[in-house]
Design a protein around this motif. Structure first.
Motif, short mmCIF file in Angstrom:
data_model
loop_
_atom_site.label_atom_id
_atom_site.label_comp_id
_atom_site.label_asym_id
_atom_site.label_seq_id
_atom_site.Cartn_x
_atom_site.Cartn_y
_atom_site.Cartn_z
N TYR A 113 -3.79 -2.38 8.47
CA TYR A 113 -5.47 -1.33 8.76
C TYR A 113 -5.07 -0.64 9.37
O TYR A 113 -4.93 -0.11 8.88
CB TYR A 113 -6.29 -2.63 8.76
N SER A 116 -2.23 2.10 8.54
CA SER A 116 -2.77 2.90 7.06
C SER A 116 -3.80 4.15 7.64
O SER A 116 -3.93 5.07 7.25
CB SER A 116 -4.21 2.57 5.60
N HIS A 149 -4.37 -2.72 1.80
CA HIS A 149 -4.25 -0.63 2.67
C HIS A 149 -3.53 0.07 1.57
O HIS A 149 -4.15 1.12 1.29
CB HIS A 149 -3.53 -1.43 3.74
#
Length: 168
Positions: A113, A116, A149
């Motif tokens: 996460y 990204s 993600h």
């Protein structure tokens, strides 16, 4: 928390000799502070209020182990701050290092996460370098489809149809 005191000093007393000495001392371990739960706040404040030389020193320490920093929760906030608070030359140096690491780096970043979010900060960077970054992301598209993600990043970049899930 001591980090709050340092941040307030940076916000209001950046030019003071004492503040400069504290910042110099903090920058001796900027890589460690970037990954620290509270230290990253100080590094972000230095990026926002510090001198260009201090910003360059932080980016240099980030680039020494960029994959590790990009996947670290606290350091990823620092990387985002680089793209928000530094001048284009410093941003270009960091982006160039990311590009030097190739498509595998982009794939690695999208597995988390936080990584990204770093990539989304990069994609907001207005530059002639972005076509190369987009090309690297296209090369990594197969691996990106395999992660939640990665799929979200492809969707955000308009490289995947959200209704069907097929590459454009």
């Amino acid at each position: 928390y001591g980090c709050r005191i340092l941040c307030r000093l940076l916000e209001h007393c950046t030019a003071e000799v004492g503040t400069k000495k504290l910042v110099e001392e903090a920058l001796e371990d900027s890589a460690g502070l970037c990954r620290h739960s509270f230290g990253h706040y100080v590094i972000q404040c230095i990026l926002e209020h510090g001198s260009t030389e201090q910003q360059e020193q932080i980016v240099k320490s980030l680039m020494e182990d960029l994959p590790r920093h990009a996947r670290n929760r606290n350091a990823s906030f620092v990387l985002e701050a680089v793209f928000m608070h530094t001048d284009e030359q410093i941003q270009r140096a960091l982006l160039g290092k990311l590009l030097d690491l190739g498509p595998e780096m982009w794939s690695l970043l999208t597995r988390s996460y936080l990584g990204s979010h770093v990539l989304k900060s990069v994609m907001r960077f207005p530059s002639d370098i972005l076509p190369q970054a987009m090309g690297d992301i296209r090369l990594a598209t197969g691996k990106l489809h395999g992660t939640r993600h990665g799929k979200q990043l492809l969707k955000d970049l308009g490289m995947i149809n959200s209704a069907v899930g097929a590459a454009c």
